[in-house]
Design a protein around this motif. Structure first.
Motif, PDB file in Angstrom:
ATOM      1  N   GLU A 267       0.828  -1.213   0.000  1.00 13.91           N
ATOM      2  CA  GLU A 267       0.000   0.000   0.000  1.00 13.91           C
ATOM      3  C   GLU A 267       0.859   1.257   0.000  1.00 13.91           C
ATOM      4  OE1 GLU A 267      -2.987   0.172   2.967  1.00 13.91           O
ATOM      5  OE2 GLU A 267      -3.890  -1.758   2.427  1.00 13.91           O
ATOM      6  N   GLU A 268       2.080   1.137   0.502  1.00 16.16           N
ATOM      7  CA  GLU A 268       2.974   2.309   0.570  1.00 16.16           C
ATOM      8  C   GLU A 268       3.369   2.811  -0.814  1.00 16.16           C
ATOM      9  OE1 GLU A 268       5.711   1.959   4.456  1.00 16.16           O
ATOM     10  OE2 GLU A 268       5.937   0.268   3.067  1.00 16.16           O
ATOM     11  N   THR A 269       3.458   1.890  -1.766  1.00 13.22           N
ATOM     12  CA  THR A 269       3.997   2.270  -3.079  1.00 13.22           C
ATOM     13  C   THR A 269       2.990   2.146  -4.221  1.00 13.22           C
ATOM     14  OG1 THR A 269       4.806   0.008  -3.413  1.00 13.22           O
ATOM     15  CG2 THR A 269       6.335   1.596  -2.424  1.00 13.22           C
ATOM     16  N   ASN A 270       1.761   1.703  -3.937  1.00 11.93           N
ATOM     17  CA  ASN A 270       0.841   1.410  -5.051  1.00 11.93           C
ATOM     18  C   ASN A 270       0.251   2.644  -5.725  1.00 11.93           C
ATOM     19  OD1 ASN A 270      -1.088   2.261  -3.232  1.00 11.93           O
ATOM     20  ND2 ASN A 270      -2.117   0.288  -3.054  1.00 11.93           N
ATOM     21  N   LYS A 271       0.605   3.841  -5.232  1.00 11.03           N
ATOM     22  CA  LYS A 271       0.124   5.066  -5.880  1.00 11.03           C
ATOM     23  C   LYS A 271       1.262   5.867  -6.515  1.00 11.03           C
ATOM     24  CE  LYS A 271      -4.174   4.573  -4.391  1.00 11.03           C
ATOM     25  NZ  LYS A 271      -5.255   4.213  -5.333  1.00 11.03           N
ATOM     26  N   LEU A 272       2.470   5.320  -6.465  1.00 11.53           N
ATOM     27  CA  LEU A 272       3.625   6.090  -6.939  1.00 11.53           C
ATOM     28  C   LEU A 272       3.740   6.100  -8.461  1.00 11.53           C
ATOM     29  CD1 LEU A 272       6.363   5.051  -4.335  1.00 11.53           C
ATOM     30  CD2 LEU A 272       4.916   7.105  -4.354  1.00 11.53           C
ATOM     31  N   LEU A 273       3.421   4.971  -9.081  1.00 10.02           N
ATOM     32  CA  LEU A 273       3.492   4.885 -10.538  1.00 10.02           C
ATOM     33  C   LEU A 273       2.087   4.882 -11.127  1.00 10.02           C
ATOM     34  CD1 LEU A 273       6.281   2.169 -11.014  1.00 10.02           C
ATOM     35  CD2 LEU A 273       6.521   4.652 -11.137  1.00 10.02           C
ATOM     36  N   CYS A 274       1.959   5.394 -12.337  1.00  6.94           N
ATOM     37  CA  CYS A 274       0.658   5.409 -13.000  1.00  6.94           C
ATOM     38  C   CYS A 274       0.839   4.990 -14.453  1.00  6.94           C
ATOM     39  CB  CYS A 274       0.022   6.794 -12.918  1.00  6.94           C
ATOM     40  SG  CYS A 274       0.932   8.060 -13.840  1.00  6.94           S
ATOM     41  N   SER A 275      -0.264   4.824 -15.149  1.00  4.97           N
ATOM     42  CA  SER A 275      -0.197   4.343 -16.535  1.00  4.97           C
ATOM     43  C   SER A 275       0.531   5.337 -17.442  1.00  4.97           C
ATOM     44  CB  SER A 275      -1.603   4.065 -17.066  1.00  4.97           C
ATOM     45  OG  SER A 275      -2.403   5.225 -17.018  1.00  4.97           O
ATOM     46  N   TYR A 276       0.533   6.627 -17.053  1.00  2.69           N
ATOM     47  CA  TYR A 276       1.249   7.610 -17.872  1.00  2.69           C
ATOM     48  C   TYR A 276       2.755   7.341 -17.854  1.00  2.69           C
ATOM     49  CZ  TYR A 276       2.342  11.996 -20.187  1.00  2.69           C
ATOM     50  OH  TYR A 276       2.787  12.924 -21.097  1.00  2.69           O
ATOM     51  N   HIS A 277       3.263   6.843 -16.720  1.00  2.88           N
ATOM     52  CA  HIS A 277       4.677   6.462 -16.660  1.00  2.88           C
ATOM     53  C   HIS A 277       4.948   5.290 -17.604  1.00  2.88           C
ATOM     54  CE1 HIS A 277       4.403   8.279 -12.420  1.00  2.88           C
ATOM     55  NE2 HIS A 277       5.093   9.119 -13.170  1.00  2.88           N
ATOM     56  N   MET A 278       3.982   4.355 -17.701  1.00  2.08           N
ATOM     57  CA  MET A 278       4.149   3.212 -18.609  1.00  2.08           C
ATOM     58  C   MET A 278       4.169   3.694 -20.061  1.00  2.08           C
ATOM     59  SD  MET A 278       4.310   0.834 -16.369  1.00  2.08           S
ATOM     60  CE  MET A 278       4.862   1.994 -15.115  1.00  2.08           C
ATOM     61  N   LYS A 279       3.288   4.635 -20.375  1.00  2.27           N
ATOM     62  CA  LYS A 279       3.251   5.187 -21.735  1.00  2.27           C
ATOM     63  C   LYS A 279       4.576   5.880 -22.065  1.00  2.27           C
ATOM     64  CE  LYS A 279      -0.415   7.595 -22.929  1.00  2.27           C
ATOM     65  NZ  LYS A 279      -1.345   8.740 -23.109  1.00  2.27           N
ATOM     66  N   THR A 280       5.076   6.653 -21.117  1.00  5.35           N
ATOM     67  CA  THR A 280       6.353   7.349 -21.317  1.00  5.35           C
ATOM     68  C   THR A 280       7.479   6.353 -21.548  1.00  5.35           C
ATOM     69  OG1 THR A 280       5.579   9.156 -19.885  1.00  5.35           O
ATOM     70  CG2 THR A 280       7.950   9.027 -20.307  1.00  5.35           C
ATOM     71  N   THR A 281       7.455   5.246 -20.800  1.00  9.78           N
ATOM     72  CA  THR A 281       8.487   4.212 -20.928  1.00  9.78           C
ATOM     73  C   THR A 281       8.492   3.601 -22.326  1.00  9.78           C
ATOM     74  OG1 THR A 281       8.211   3.670 -18.582  1.00  9.78           O
ATOM     75  CG2 THR A 281       9.377   2.073 -19.930  1.00  9.78           C
ATOM     76  N   ILE A 282       7.332   3.219 -22.819  1.00  7.77           N
ATOM     77  CA  ILE A 282       7.276   2.575 -24.139  1.00  7.77           C
ATOM     78  C   ILE A 282       7.646   3.571 -25.238  1.00  7.77           C
ATOM     79  CG2 ILE A 282       4.763   2.965 -24.426  1.00  7.77           C
ATOM     80  CD1 ILE A 282       6.459  -0.214 -25.623  1.00  7.77           C
ATOM     81  N   PHE A 283       7.268   4.838 -25.078  1.00  7.10           N
ATOM     82  CA  PHE A 283       7.662   5.854 -26.057  1.00  7.10           C
ATOM     83  C   PHE A 283       9.185   5.933 -26.179  1.00  7.10           C
ATOM     84  CE2 PHE A 283       3.639   8.774 -25.780  1.00  7.10           C
ATOM     85  CZ  PHE A 283       2.960   7.893 -26.593  1.00  7.10           C
TER      86      PHE A 283
END
Length: 657
Positions: A267-283
């Motif tokens: 629960e401590e870390t489950n809000k740190l990353l979001c799908s926008y970070h995933m999109k940025t990664t694949i780009f």
């Protein structure tokens, strides 16, 4: 590394590719989603007046995803307001009918800006959000958020958006923003970086379409309440569309991995990353050409490249925005002790190798199947999706209700615009089919608008001839709509007959509709007997299939009083926006009951008994769980009409649960 060194790694990749096609969609289905939304927005924008509001679906829905639990993201902006990057660009606008706003990034962190209002003529909402600083007038993002959130009932602030729920399940994020027709100088390095991807034509198109500004400031900057963030939502959509299907599925796999694996660590870390970070990664992974061949056999290799890049970013505490790399997307979340905890969790997953994907509930079984049966044949031919499966998804996607304001002038304009589009040779078969269903919706609403308008305007007998003409026109439009639409569209003819006191004519249409709805090959709300459907309409055109074998729930616009018995309950029945969604079988019984009340009360009671059995005992086949409340409410209305107040009270109480 578990199966990272397994001989059949490519075989496993192919199996995951197949699963992702099932979960996310084939390339054909994703193209269908994008194209049908694209034509809808193209038509709508030609109707919006200069002082109107333009809307655009954004985020994962617009990109072609239909993942369970995804938000519906939309952007809205004032059509006659434009942001410019420098004063020289003002020459491109007629300031008599366009409000100009200047982007001033001189004191803002990368990716953010102040918006200075240059002209005094503006909307009341914009004027309210303005504050004078240093002899200049700026639009404050914090005030703008409050104003725009208050426009939507039950909406709360969520980042730059107004957030809420449609019905009980679907969440929405509405961003009221400002548009700019120019590419920002701070993102010029992105153009220079595009050597291999995306293609030059895509880059040119992206730059030509500029950017947006959404109402949120940098939380660590000096102007958090005043600043606006650059939004490249339209550019991101173009980049996602420029991906091949394997790259798109890798993006989908990253989204699933985030939801089902990374966010389940603690629960401590489950809000740190979001799908926008995933999109940025694949780009970044695609543009840096870290994997030469993105194909089904390399799907897991592509995923692993992206995961390693994400791990590196978390370790460094820097996630560079794809368009403005100086804008660190991790700056306010992934830092200090939170960053360290997240890195350790991701590193544990990394040490397991690709076996970490076994924690994903969506694809675990597909990996295990290949591990236990490495010689099993895996077919990655996307065209093998059955025709019935594709039809289900096609009709569900095509028959999207339109959220335009209902008025006669708009409808007439829309019909002319659709006619021009249909005459164009640039449209795909899906876009043409989407316009066909749109035409049915426009004709239906126009028919009721005309009838209501002339009924309210004239009541004396001298206008009988005019009313006769209007009546003929309305009926003709409804019958034409039924030819363009599906089986359930026939009920609008019955509604019109009931509304104009022609109960026997209404019952005749209802009986014809009942026969069609009783066919064993009916496709309704994704339920269908595949074999019988194929036997009955297999090989036919989509128009024929829809007209003969497809039914949807009935949509009643609140602005049009279709059935007077529902008017007193309008506030209780209002389940999505300004419209009522009623299951087609419930509507069928309601209309039949109301008509028989004027002809044969014995038959009306028999119909009410059938409706009661349907509402009490249906297990989701004819009444979707989302519309159980409206169905109980409808039953209660019928019971109240007959004088059975105790039963009506029970039904109303059930609707509240």
């Amino acid at each position: 590394m578990f199966f990272a060194r397994f001989e059949g790694l490519k075989h496993i990749s192919e199996s995951v590719f197949v699963r992702m096609c099932e979960k996310v969609g084939t390339s054909q289905l994703v193209a269908l989603r994008r194209e049908t939304w694209g034509i809808k927005e193209m038509v709508d924008r030609r109707v919006i007046p200069n002082d109107g509001v333009i809307g655009m679906l954004s985020g994962s829905m617009r990109e072609g995803f239909r993942l369970e639990g995804s938000d519906v993201d939309s952007m809205f902006w004032l059509n006659n307001h434009r942001v410019i990057m420098d004063m020289s660009q003002s020459k491109y606008y007629n300031t008599a009918n366009t409000t100009l706003i200047l982007s001033d990034s001189s004191e803002s962190p990368p990716g953010f800006t102040l918006l200075q209002l240059l002209t005094t003529t503006t909307s009341e909402e914009v004027q309210t959000a303005c504050v004078r600083m240093n002899d200049r007038v700026y639009i404050f993002c914090s005030i703008w958020r409050q104003i725009t959130c208050s426009l939507i009932p039950n909406s709360t602030e969520h980042g730059p958006c107004g957030s809420g729920k449609i019905g009980r399940i679907t969440e929405y994020d509405h961003a009221f923003c400002f548009v700019c027709d120019f590419w920002p100088p701070s993102a010029s390095s992105w153009i220079e970086r595009c050597h291999s991807w995306p293609d030059p034509e895509v880059v040119k198109d992206i730059v030509k379409n500029g950017c947006h500004f959404v109402a949120i400031g940098h939380p660590l900057g000096p102007h958090e309440n005043e600043e606006w963030r650059f939004s490249f939502s339209r550019a991101e959509y173009k980049c996602v569309s420029a991906m091949n299907h394997c790259q798109f599925l890798t993006y989908g796999l990253l989204k699933l991995f985030l939801k089902e694996v990374i966010n389940q660590q603690s629960e401590e870390t489950n809000k740190l990353l979001c799908s926008y970070h995933m999109k940025t990664t694949i780009f970044w992974a695609i543009q840096q050409n870290t994997l030469p061949h993105w194909c089904p056999q390399n799907l897991l290799a592509g995923f692993w490249v992206c995961f390693k890049l994400l791990l590196k970013w978390v370790y460094e505490g820097v996630c560079p925005n794809f368009f403005i790399p100086q804008n660190n997307l991790f700056l306010t979340k992934v830092y200090s002790s939170a960053q360290n905890r997240l890195f350790l969790q991701l590193h544990e997953l990394y040490k397991r190798g690709l076996a970490c994907l076994l924690q994903s509930s969506s694809i675990r079984s597909y990996i295990i199947d290949v591990l236990y049966n490495p010689r099993a044949f895996v077919c990655t031919d996307e065209s093998l999706m059955s025709d019935v499966d594709f039809d289900i998804k096609l009709f569900w996607e095509i028959y999207v209700p339109d959220y335009m304001s209902i008025n006669l002038r708009n409808n007439v304009k829309l019909l002319f615009i659709i006619e021009k589009f249909v005459d164009s040779t640039q449209l795909t078969q899906w876009q043409l089919f989407r316009l066909q269903t749109r035409t049915a919706f426009i004709l239906q609403t126009t028919a009721f608008i005309l009838h209501n308008m002339f009924t309210n305007m004239f009541t004396n007998t001298e206008v009988n001839k005019l009313m006769y003409i209007v009546d003929k026109m309305s009926l003709h439009m409804l019958k034409l709509a039924a030819k363009f639409g599906c089986i359930s569209d026939m009920l609008f003819i019955a509604i019109y007959y009931y509304k104009t006191l022609r109960y026997r004519e209404a019952l005749s249409v209802i009986n014809m509709t009942k026969v069609k709805l009783a066919q064993p090959y009916l496709m309704y709300n994704k339920h269908v007997d595949r074999e019988r459907y194929t036997e009955a309409v297999g090989g036919q055109s989509w128009s024929t299939k829809m007209r003969q074998a497809v039914a949807f729930d009935i949509i009643l616009e609140n602005e049009i009083c279709d059935i007077s018995e529902l008017i007193p309950e309008k506030s209780a029945l209002q389940n999505i926006g300004h419209r009522l969604f009623i299951p087609v079988f419930v509507m069928l019984h309601l209309l039949e009951f109301l008509c028989y009340r004027h002809i044969d009360t014995t038959l009306s009671q028999a119909v009410l008994d059938e409706l009661q059995v349907l509402v009490h005992h249906d297990q989701g086949l004819y009444i979707d769980v989302e519309y159980r409340n409206i169905s109980w409410q409808t039953l209660g209305i019928c019971q109240e009409i007959t004088g059975n107040l105790q039963a009506a009270l029970h039904s109303y109480l059930q609707s509240l649960t």
